[in-house]
Design a protein around this motif. Structure first.
Motif, PDB file in Angstrom:
ATOM      1  N   PRO A 163     -18.684  93.822  47.970  1.00 17.86           N
ATOM      2  CA  PRO A 163     -19.156  95.188  48.222  1.00 17.86           C
ATOM      3  C   PRO A 163     -18.375  96.228  47.434  1.00 17.86           C
ATOM      4  O   PRO A 163     -18.926  97.251  47.018  1.00 17.86           O
ATOM      5  CB  PRO A 163     -18.964  95.345  49.725  1.00 17.86           C
ATOM      6  CG  PRO A 163     -19.069  93.952  50.263  1.00 17.86           C
ATOM      7  CD  PRO A 163     -18.449  93.083  49.217  1.00 17.86           C
ATOM      8  N   SER A 164     -17.092  95.987  47.243  1.00 17.79           N
ATOM      9  CA  SER A 164     -16.266  96.775  46.326  1.00 17.79           C
ATOM     10  C   SER A 164     -15.067  95.926  45.963  1.00 17.79           C
ATOM     11  O   SER A 164     -14.706  94.997  46.692  1.00 17.79           O
ATOM     12  CB  SER A 164     -15.809  98.101  46.957  1.00 17.79           C
ATOM     13  OG  SER A 164     -14.883  97.868  48.001  1.00 17.79           O
ATOM     14  N   LYS A 165     -14.473  96.208  44.808  1.00 15.54           N
ATOM     15  CA  LYS A 165     -13.280  95.465  44.415  1.00 15.54           C
ATOM     16  C   LYS A 165     -12.376  96.370  43.603  1.00 15.54           C
ATOM     17  O   LYS A 165     -12.823  97.313  42.946  1.00 15.54           O
ATOM     18  CB  LYS A 165     -13.643  94.209  43.621  1.00 15.54           C
ATOM     19  CG  LYS A 165     -14.293  94.459  42.260  1.00 15.54           C
ATOM     20  CD  LYS A 165     -14.530  93.132  41.536  1.00 15.54           C
ATOM     21  CE  LYS A 165     -15.047  93.347  40.107  1.00 15.54           C
ATOM     22  NZ  LYS A 165     -15.188  92.085  39.368  1.00 15.54           N
ATOM     23  N   ARG A 166     -11.082  96.085  43.674  1.00 13.45           N
ATOM     24  CA  ARG A 166     -10.096  96.869  42.930  1.00 13.45           C
ATOM     25  C   ARG A 166      -8.937  95.967  42.560  1.00 13.45           C
ATOM     26  O   ARG A 166      -8.481  95.145  43.360  1.00 13.45           O
ATOM     27  CB  ARG A 166      -9.600  98.050  43.772  1.00 13.45           C
ATOM     28  CG  ARG A 166      -8.465  98.845  43.116  1.00 13.45           C
ATOM     29  CD  ARG A 166      -8.167 100.137  43.855  1.00 13.45           C
ATOM     30  NE  ARG A 166      -9.288 101.081  43.726  1.00 13.45           N
ATOM     31  CZ  ARG A 166      -9.272 102.309  44.244  1.00 13.45           C
ATOM     32  NH1 ARG A 166      -8.221 102.737  44.926  1.00 13.45           N
ATOM     33  NH2 ARG A 166     -10.304 103.107  44.078  1.00 13.45           N
ATOM     34  N   LEU A 167      -8.454  96.115  41.328  1.00 12.48           N
ATOM     35  CA  LEU A 167      -7.280  95.392  40.842  1.00 12.48           C
ATOM     36  C   LEU A 167      -6.170  96.389  40.577  1.00 12.48           C
ATOM     37  O   LEU A 167      -6.390  97.417  39.926  1.00 12.48           O
ATOM     38  CB  LEU A 167      -7.606  94.634  39.553  1.00 12.48           C
ATOM     39  CG  LEU A 167      -6.425  93.973  38.831  1.00 12.48           C
ATOM     40  CD1 LEU A 167      -5.947  92.751  39.605  1.00 12.48           C
ATOM     41  CD2 LEU A 167      -6.808  93.575  37.402  1.00 12.48           C
ATOM     42  N   VAL A 168      -4.971  96.102  41.079  1.00 14.97           N
ATOM     43  CA  VAL A 168      -3.793  96.924  40.817  1.00 14.97           C
ATOM     44  C   VAL A 168      -2.712  96.018  40.241  1.00 14.97           C
ATOM     45  O   VAL A 168      -2.369  94.992  40.836  1.00 14.97           O
ATOM     46  CB  VAL A 168      -3.271  97.605  42.098  1.00 14.97           C
ATOM     47  CG1 VAL A 168      -2.018  98.414  41.798  1.00 14.97           C
ATOM     48  CG2 VAL A 168      -4.347  98.495  42.717  1.00 14.97           C
ATOM     49  N   SER A 169      -2.190  96.392  39.068  1.00 14.21           N
ATOM     50  CA  SER A 169      -1.100  95.654  38.438  1.00 14.21           C
ATOM     51  C   SER A 169       0.181  96.476  38.558  1.00 14.21           C
ATOM     52  O   SER A 169       0.245  97.608  38.091  1.00 14.21           O
ATOM     53  CB  SER A 169      -1.411  95.385  36.964  1.00 14.21           C
ATOM     54  OG  SER A 169      -0.337  94.718  36.334  1.00 14.21           O
ATOM     55  N   PHE A 170       1.200  95.901  39.209  1.00  9.66           N
ATOM     56  CA  PHE A 170       2.473  96.583  39.398  1.00  9.66           C
ATOM     57  C   PHE A 170       3.361  96.305  38.185  1.00  9.66           C
ATOM     58  O   PHE A 170       3.804  95.179  37.966  1.00  9.66           O
ATOM     59  CB  PHE A 170       3.133  96.117  40.692  1.00  9.66           C
ATOM     60  CG  PHE A 170       2.409  96.585  41.929  1.00  9.66           C
ATOM     61  CD1 PHE A 170       2.783  97.756  42.576  1.00  9.66           C
ATOM     62  CD2 PHE A 170       1.331  95.867  42.431  1.00  9.66           C
ATOM     63  CE1 PHE A 170       2.115  98.203  43.707  1.00  9.66           C
ATOM     64  CE2 PHE A 170       0.649  96.297  43.562  1.00  9.66           C
ATOM     65  CZ  PHE A 170       1.043  97.474  44.202  1.00  9.66           C
ATOM     66  N   ALA A 171       3.623  97.364  37.416  1.00 13.49           N
ATOM     67  CA  ALA A 171       4.210  97.207  36.093  1.00 13.49           C
ATOM     68  C   ALA A 171       5.627  96.652  36.115  1.00 13.49           C
ATOM     69  O   ALA A 171       6.037  95.988  35.159  1.00 13.49           O
ATOM     70  CB  ALA A 171       4.199  98.555  35.362  1.00 13.49           C
ATOM     71  N   ASP A 172       6.371  96.920  37.170  1.00  8.50           N
ATOM     72  CA  ASP A 172       7.776  96.507  37.214  1.00  8.50           C
ATOM     73  C   ASP A 172       8.029  95.448  38.281  1.00  8.50           C
ATOM     74  O   ASP A 172       9.122  95.380  38.859  1.00  8.50           O
ATOM     75  CB  ASP A 172       8.668  97.728  37.455  1.00  8.50           C
ATOM     76  CG  ASP A 172       8.590  98.731  36.313  1.00  8.50           C
ATOM     77  OD1 ASP A 172       8.587  98.299  35.147  1.00  8.50           O
ATOM     78  OD2 ASP A 172       8.504  99.939  36.590  1.00  8.50           O
TER      79      ASP A 172
END
Length: 395
Positions: free
Chosen positions: A346-355
């Motif tokens: 229904p919805s999706k989100r990707l978060v990449s934590f840089a450190d």
């Protein structure tokens, strides 16, 4: 993927005996103290004094709050959960820990307290882990030491939480090994969840090992680390097609962790082990149970973990939020990012934590909390399942 695997295979027993020796030494050199007594500045503080201070600092005293540890009968055995939150009107967030059998409850005080302003957070010691291992015989636990039965355990816990707190839906956060149970449960009952929050996702167990190994060997060659090169090349081809051993996985884990694939910029996991030693949620006996439970659990869950393959499991009936550490090679970020690209939901989100690497909630706790608030919490707020926000007046 196996969060404490290296610790268990290489230094688990040493840690156990060293911890016991330290406790005995402190007991021998420190005078008896009451719970309310102040520490003697001329002597080292005892573990009991430190944990009392930590526990006092994070007390939940609000009448609408909840702060308890509960032993529940789940899957035919006693299983322990911690439930903490400032306001029971907030949504429930169930944390599925990694490992297998690496409970997050003893270290949660290092990152979880601010979450409790926005969520009722549930830490669960899974079958074979920590307090739950200690509360049962291995004979009683063994029939359920498989992915299907442990997913059933998780489902029973979710039903308990939904009923107790009067919630139609909750949040499900799976970290590392817990992400295997998380995907399985979200596939079974998407209607129970505002969102599945994938953190350090296991996508394909064998491929996971291959990518992590190649990362470690690549780093070792670039640095000219003769010891690492020799030990890693001796295992080639890795992981191969045969049955895996703790020793082989432990060697891959040792060098992948040394090059920051577990916690970015760190060569070992001692910071977390040290934090566990001062846990206000765990007794000395509970701490000793971590390594014992993990070694027991790996005998049953190592092969199922390596056999996990979600390459084609990409359709979800609930929203999906995927958190990756940009330097994660414990559960390689590339595999999670590729998997995310194929997800339909229904919805999706990707978060990449840089450190961050694999331990992003501890490596970047502020940013992790911000994303829980901005990415996940609105699903509950839109359903009216949240305590009223602060009153803000501009002048």
């Amino acid at each position: 993927m196996a969060l404490r695997l290296l610790r268990n295979t290489l230094v688990g027993l040493l840690t156990l005996f060293a911890g016991l020796a330290t406790s005995l030494a402190l007991a021998a050199t420190s005078p008896p103290t009451s719970v309310a007594s102040a520490p003697d500045a001329t002597r080292p503080m005892s573990r009991e004094q430190v944990t009392r201070i930590l526990d006092s600092n994070r007390q939940i005293l609000l009448p609408q709050g909840v702060n308890e540890q509960v032993k529940l009968r789940i899957g035919g055995i006693d299983q322990w959960v911690s439930i903490r939150g400032k306001d029971k009107r907030n949504p429930v967030l169930l944390f599925l820990h990694g490992g297998p059998a690496a409970p997050a409850m003893p270290e949660a005080y290092t990152f979880q307290t601010p979450w409790e302003d926005y969520f009722t957070v549930v830490q669960w010691d899974q079958r074979g882990a920590g307090k739950t291992w200690r509360a049962n015989t291995e004979q009683a636990m063994t029939p359920g030491m498989n992915v299907a039965s442990m997913t059933d355990d998780a489902a029973q816990l979710v039903q308990y939480l939904r009923t107790r707190f009067g919630k139609q839906k909750i949040f499900l956060l799976g970290h590392s090994w817990g992400s295997i149970l998380g995907v399985e449960l979200a596939q079974r009952h998407p209607e129970w969840f505002y969102a599945y929050i994938s953190t350090g996702q296991v996508v394909n167990g064998r491929r996971n090992e291959e990518v992590g190994y190649n990362f470690a060997l690549r780093q070792a060659r670039a640095e000219g680390n003769a010891t690492a090169i020799r030990e890693l090349e001796a295992m080639a081809p890795y992981p191969g097609t045969g049955k895996m051993s703790l020793e082989r996985i432990g060697m891959r884990s040792k060098w992948e962790m040394y090059y920051g694939g577990l916690a970015w910029g760190r060569k070992d996991y001692q910071f977390d082990v040290d934090a566990e030693e001062l846990s206000p949620d765990y007794s000395r006996a509970d701490l000793d149970a971590i390594d014992k439970g993990s070694l027991y659990s790996l005998g049953y869950l190592l092969e199922p973990m390596l056999a996990s393959n979600f390459d084609q499991v990409t359709h979800f009936g609930c929203p999906v939020i995927v958190y990756v550490g940009a330097h994660d090679y414990t559960t390689p970020h590339e595999l999670a990012e590729e998997w995310f690209s194929h997800i339909t939901a229904p919805s999706k989100r990707l978060v990449s934590f840089a450190d961050s690497a694999h331990m992003m909630m501890q490596e970047q706790p502020g940013r992790f909390l911000v994303h829980l608030i901005t990415d996940a919490l609105p699903f509950a707020q839109q359903a009216g399942d949240a305590a009223p926000a602060e009153v803000v007046r501009d002048h």
